[in-house]
Design an enzyme around this catalytic site. Structure first.
Site, PDB file in Angstrom:
ATOM      1  CB  VAL A   1     -23.570   0.232  -8.311  1.00 16.35           C
ATOM      2  CG1 VAL A   1     -24.548  -0.846  -7.831  1.00 16.35           C
ATOM      3  CG2 VAL A   1     -22.444   0.410  -7.309  1.00 16.35           C
TER       4      VAL A   1
ATOM      5  CE  LYS B   1     -18.013  -3.335 -11.799  1.00 18.71           C
ATOM      6  NZ  LYS B   1     -19.361  -2.782 -11.503  1.00 18.71           N
TER       7      LYS B   1
ATOM      8  CG  ASP C   1     -16.628  -8.233 -11.153  1.00 21.24           C
ATOM      9  OD1 ASP C   1     -16.748  -7.114 -11.696  1.00 21.24           O
ATOM     10  OD2 ASP C   1     -17.531  -8.786 -10.509  1.00 21.24           O
ATOM     11  CB  THR C   2     -12.549  -3.692 -10.046  1.00 24.12           C
ATOM     12  OG1 THR C   2     -13.087  -2.902 -11.097  1.00 24.12           O
ATOM     13  CG2 THR C   2     -11.291  -4.384 -10.526  1.00 24.12           C
ATOM     14  N   PRO C   3     -14.933  -3.474  -7.967  1.00 20.42           N
ATOM     15  CG  PRO C   3     -14.646  -3.317  -5.675  1.00 20.42           C
ATOM     16  CD  PRO C   3     -13.884  -3.470  -6.950  1.00 20.42           C
TER      17      PRO C   3
ATOM     18  CB  SER D   1      17.875  33.705  15.023  1.00 19.76           C
ATOM     19  OG  SER D   1      18.954  32.998  15.597  1.00 19.76           O
TER      20      SER D   1
END
Length: 611
Positions: free
Chosen positions: A16, A20, A81-83, A520
């Site tokens: 952050v 960007k 544009d990615t976080p 068994s």
């Protein structure tokens, strides 16, 4: 694209406030790729060109993925544009999944931080081969070359460790435009080209997969005298007249015609859409794949993959999800979490208990139906999948396949130290087809004297007489060799059943019908045997020989009940040791009043029903 050259898909990444959105705004503004009204907005705030969501403008951070197209005389671009916020890392996966290159923003003041490493790791996992460190805000460190070289060196070392061979760093100030579109006069010590020039020259054509045809069928189009299969080409080149293989059916044909949105074509390359018309009428539908005959993908139900976990609820072994892979949807079970990446060091943490939100780790999973899968390193479409929560329908994970196999591979759980699992040289399906057999295990359980061995003997005779390989593993016979070191304590009984289950699975894998006649008494041991076979995609039938205790006592051929009641034997099932009857056996046989021949007929019918 015809005017501006080859398309380049870009993804931005970073923490952050690294800048960007400002960098993208500067690229658009200085390259004169904005409309008049946008030019006015850009002169006020470059970042607001991209931060289109109201919540983003209010918080001053990017939440969703914003896409923007622009072009220069040399090239066309789609930029995502990615976080940057750690909470929205999953959206970074979305934006970078189709990118050719990634721009990792690094604040010159703070340098490479954990989120930088996380985004670079995701870029590497997603197959991005070109990484650019945009060392931003150089104006806030007085354009110090020493600070830039320190970050450049650390970035190069990180990229090398991640296996990215084309990694470069550019010092810049996105706000002022230094080294974005135009060379900066305030950093004369940097002799590299500005960002846009480097992006225009980036070679990505060789990154495309053009050798192995991968065409997942999305839709079958029918009309009078027309039957075509529509989809988007994920790899290779489709040409009319080429021979192709249809999976999973294994049928072959040739391409008679290729139709595209622009009309008929002689050839189609990825990632274009097309409708394929085959020369033969085959049963092809959504989820099938048209491929090259000489290099097909694996028809696999056992997957080892790297997962980017995207949900607040942790991923744990045993969890079940819907898995979407190309145009197929299947159910998947997480068998094992093998490792997790420590983002502080990029080291691998072995066998973590779970993967939490934004964790990256390696897992092994099993699907209920086969996938037509490649390693992600070979094809970014047929090698990728997403996991969906079946209750909320949320996408909870993104996976990149490392290995895909029809074979189960190494059994889960513990193994001897310093040993390596060796995959069989011949796939089971191929071996079974050549021999004309199908393996399975029938597990006969019941009290001592219930008639298990008698039924098993007759079943073996009937199967062998019909030309089907079969072998009876009697519990007492196994104690003369394989389990000769075991007694009759609870722990030894458990180990005896475990050994019998593993031997049975090996026999079934060879194509033999393994018949287990074993008391068994514990339900957990029988559940283990079933799970072992299901994990290996082997048929398993639990048959309960339900014979009343008093009938078993009357039979008592070895006099064991008599000795147990007299106190000469301890821990004898049915006398002073419990027997847990199956809740839902596949077959329930009535050992007291059902002829052996009828019991065998019912077992054969159950085998046929199980395929």
């Amino acid at each position: 694209m015809s005017r501006s050259g080859e398309l380049l898909r870009l993804a931005t990444a970073g923490s952050v406030d690294d800048g960007k959105s400002t960098l993208i705004g500067r690229l658009l503004y200085d390259s004169k790729s904005l409309m008049a009204d946008e030019m006015e907005r850009a002169e006020v705030d470059l970042a607001h060109l991209i931060d289109g969501l109201r919540a983003e403008r209010e918080q001053g951070i990017t939440i969703d993925v914003a896409y923007r197209f622009f072009a220069t005389p040399k090239r066309s671009f789609i930029i995502a544009d990615t976080p940057g916020h750690v909470r929205y890392t999953r959206n970074m996966v979305t934006g970078a999944s189709t990118a050719d290159a990634a721009l990792v923003l690094v604040d010159a003041r703070t340098g490479i931080i954990e989120q930088s490493r996380r985004h670079a790791s995701i870029a590497s996992l997603l197959g991005i081969r070109h990484l650019v460190a945009c060392v931003n805000k150089m104006d806030l460190v007085e354009f110090d070359e020493g600070r830039f070289r320190e970050i450049e060196s650390g970035f190069a070392a990180m990229a090398e460790r991640l296996g990215i061979h084309d990694a470069r760093a550019i010092p810049m100030s996105a706000l002022d435009g230094d080294n974005v579109v135009d060379r900066s006069e305030r950093m004369p010590w940097f002799d590299g080209a500005p960002l846009l020039d480097q992006l225009e020259q980036l070679e990505v054509a060789e990154d495309r997969e053009l050798e192995h045809v991968r065409f997942p069928v999305q839709l079958t189009i029918r009309d009078t005298d027309y039957r075509g299969y529509a989809g988007r080409l994920a790899g290779g080149v489709l040409r009319t007249g080429d021979e192709v293989l249809v999976l999973p059916s294994g049928e072959t044909s040739t391409i008679a015609r290729l139709d595209t949105p622009r009309g008929p074509a002689e050839a189609v390359e990825p990632p274009l859409t097309a409708t394929v018309v085959l020369a033969d009428e085959l049963d092809v539908g959504r989820g099938d794949m048209i491929v090259s005959p000489g290099s097909p993908p694996a028809v696999a139900r056992h997957i080892e993959a790297t997962i980017c976990w995207m949900h607040e609820s942790a991923l744990r072994p045993g969890a079940r999800y819907e898995l979407k892979h190309t145009t197929r949807r299947v159910r998947a079970t997480i068998e094992e979490i093998q490792s997790r990446v420590d983002m502080a060091t990029l080291d691998s943490v072995e066998r973590p208990a779970e993967l939490e939100l934004n964790d990256i780790g390696k897992v092994r999973l099993r699907t209920t139906a086969p996938l037509l899968a490649d390693p992600y390193s070979r094809n970014r479409v047929s090698g990728a999948f997403i996991l969906v929560d079946e209750t909320t329908f949320e996408t909870v994970g993104a996976g990149m396949i490392e290995t895909a196999s029809e074979e189960a591979g190494r059994p889960p759980g513990p193994h001897s130290p310093d040993v390596v699992w060796h995959d069989p040289p011949m796939p089971r399906r191929e071996r079974w087809d050549i021999l004309g057999v199908r393996g399975a295990t029938i597990w006969l359980t019941g009290l001592p004297g219930a008639g298990k061995s008698t039924i098993g003997e007759e079943l073996e005779r009937r199967l062998v007489a019909a030309g089907r390989p079969a072998y009876l593993l009697d519990g007492e016979n196994l104690r003369h060799g394989l389990s000769a070191d075991l007694g009759f304590s609870d722990a030894d009984r458990h180990e005896h059943a475990r050994r019998a289950a593993n031997v049975a699975s090996i026999l079934a894998d060879t194509g033999t019908v393994a018949i287990i006649a074993l008391v068994s008494p514990m339900a957990a041991d029988r559940a283990y045997a079933r799970e072992l076979h299901e994990q290996a995609d082997l048929r398993f039938l639990e048959a309960w020989v339900d014979t009343p205790l008093e009938v078993c006592e009357r039979r008592d051929p070895a006099g064991l009940y008599r000795r147990a009641w007299a106190g000469e034997l301890t821990g004898f099932t049915g006398v002073d040791a419990p027997y847990e009857p199956p809740d839902r056996p596949d077959v329930r046989l009535h050992g007291a009043d059902e002829p052996v021949e009828r019991s065998v007929e019912r077992l054969l019918e159950a085998l046929d029903a199980a395929g």
